[in-house]
Scaffold this motif. Sequence first.
Motif, mmCIF file in Angstrom:
data_model
loop_
_atom_site.group_PDB
_atom_site.id
_atom_site.type_symbol
_atom_site.label_atom_id
_atom_site.label_comp_id
_atom_site.label_asym_id
_atom_site.label_seq_id
_atom_site.Cartn_x
_atom_site.Cartn_y
_atom_site.Cartn_z
ATOM 1 N N LEU B 97 75.479 28.943 57.309
ATOM 2 C CA LEU B 97 74.510 28.895 56.202
ATOM 3 C C LEU B 97 75.243 28.915 54.859
ATOM 4 O O LEU B 97 74.867 28.201 53.927
ATOM 5 N N LEU B 100 76.744 25.675 54.041
ATOM 6 C CA LEU B 100 75.734 24.698 53.611
ATOM 7 C C LEU B 100 75.536 24.707 52.089
ATOM 8 O O LEU B 100 75.178 23.679 51.496
ATOM 9 N N ILE B 103 77.162 22.123 49.935
ATOM 10 C CA ILE B 103 76.615 20.796 50.287
ATOM 11 C C ILE B 103 75.292 20.582 49.552
ATOM 12 O O ILE B 103 75.047 19.512 48.982
ATOM 13 N N ILE B 104 74.452 21.608 49.537
ATOM 14 C CA ILE B 104 73.166 21.509 48.816
ATOM 15 C C ILE B 104 73.435 21.303 47.316
ATOM 16 O O ILE B 104 72.727 20.549 46.645
ATOM 17 N N THR B 106 75.544 19.601 45.901
ATOM 18 C CA THR B 106 75.924 18.233 45.510
ATOM 19 C C THR B 106 74.709 17.425 45.037
ATOM 20 O O THR B 106 74.855 16.365 44.441
ATOM 21 N N ASN B 107 73.498 17.933 45.332
ATOM 22 C CA ASN B 107 72.282 17.255 44.858
ATOM 23 C C ASN B 107 72.097 17.512 43.364
ATOM 24 O O ASN B 107 72.694 18.427 42.796
ATOM 25 N N SER B 112 65.775 17.563 41.167
ATOM 26 C CA SER B 112 65.208 17.719 42.510
ATOM 27 C C SER B 112 64.662 19.128 42.723
ATOM 28 O O SER B 112 65.408 20.099 42.890
ATOM 29 N N GLY B 114 63.078 20.022 45.361
ATOM 30 C CA GLY B 114 63.383 20.369 46.753
ATOM 31 C C GLY B 114 64.766 21.001 46.880
ATOM 32 O O GLY B 114 64.951 21.967 47.621
ATOM 33 N N ALA B 115 65.749 20.458 46.158
ATOM 34 C CA ALA B 115 67.109 20.999 46.216
ATOM 35 C C ALA B 115 67.154 22.410 45.635
ATOM 36 O O ALA B 115 67.823 23.288 46.186
ATOM 37 N N LYS B 117 64.642 24.534 45.518
ATOM 38 C CA LYS B 117 63.929 25.411 46.452
ATOM 39 C C LYS B 117 64.819 25.762 47.652
ATOM 40 O O LYS B 117 64.869 26.914 48.091
ATOM 41 N N LEU B 118 65.542 24.760 48.143
ATOM 42 C CA LEU B 118 66.453 24.973 49.277
ATOM 43 C C LEU B 118 67.571 25.939 48.886
ATOM 44 O O LEU B 118 67.926 26.846 49.656
ATOM 45 N N TRP B 121 66.171 29.458 48.799
ATOM 46 C CA TRP B 121 65.975 30.004 50.158
ATOM 47 C C TRP B 121 67.303 30.406 50.784
ATOM 48 O O TRP B 121 67.441 31.493 51.361
ATOM 49 N N LEU B 125 68.546 34.208 51.777
ATOM 50 C CA LEU B 125 68.943 34.596 53.137
ATOM 51 C C LEU B 125 70.361 35.151 53.149
ATOM 52 O O LEU B 125 70.639 36.141 53.838
#
Lengths: 106, 154
Positions: B97, B100, B103-104, B106-107, B112, B114-115, B117-118, B121, B125
Amino acid sequence: MSTSTLNAQTKGYCLSVAITSVASALLVIAKESNEGLLKFMKTVTVHHWVTHGIFNLVLFVALGMLLAKSNNGQGPAMDDDKLINVTVAGFLLGCAIVAGFMLIEG
Amino acid sequence: MTLAILLLHALTGMLFILAAGFVFVDTLNASAANLERIRTMSRLVAGLLWLTYFIGGYWYVVNYAPEKAFIMKGPWKFSHSFFMETKEHVFLALLLLGTLLPIIATNDLVTSKGARKLMLWVTTLLVLVGFGMDGAGAIISLGAKVALLPVAGG
């Protein structure tokens, strides 16, 4: 039609985290329930936990790369909210399986 | 030396939690001005998490067996059978995690939703499960301590 704003790498590796977390948890149950598998994992490296970590890493990278290239290089056809839900749920499910198993069998 | 390794593991673990908290707050205020900082800090989170894994993993593989034997003879067997067993295996998923996160990043987090929000999250966590790991580590240490304490009245 997916309406994702995320790049293919992100989508691929998000799904990979979800799948690998659950697969890792299932491997915990399998190795703790099967002496033969545990012994085998101990022979592969210095410790079964090290073998487990390498298994996870290989699966994570391989799945992430494959999924990122899927759907004509756009990554999994999934909208952002669904991808987030699957990623979080997969990770938490993996944690819950491990904790639940150790609570019962530990 | 053994205890120094263990303390270093706890230190890098706390630093990764702090860094993940930093990324969470920065993502709430994502703009062109802090985008590069979010990306750099995301890489730092992943780096600290991997460092925590290697340091803790080395200690676990090389030095934990005698401590485990003491714990299993003591009154807090659960500190190994539940807390250590869960910690060592959940950490493997937490590591992925954390990997990751860069990697996220890079958006385009500015445009975005969505990016963002991700990112929120994943950092949530990382912080919460990271604190859980920290607490589990404390319980394991106490499990060894109570196993080595003289029996009351003995």
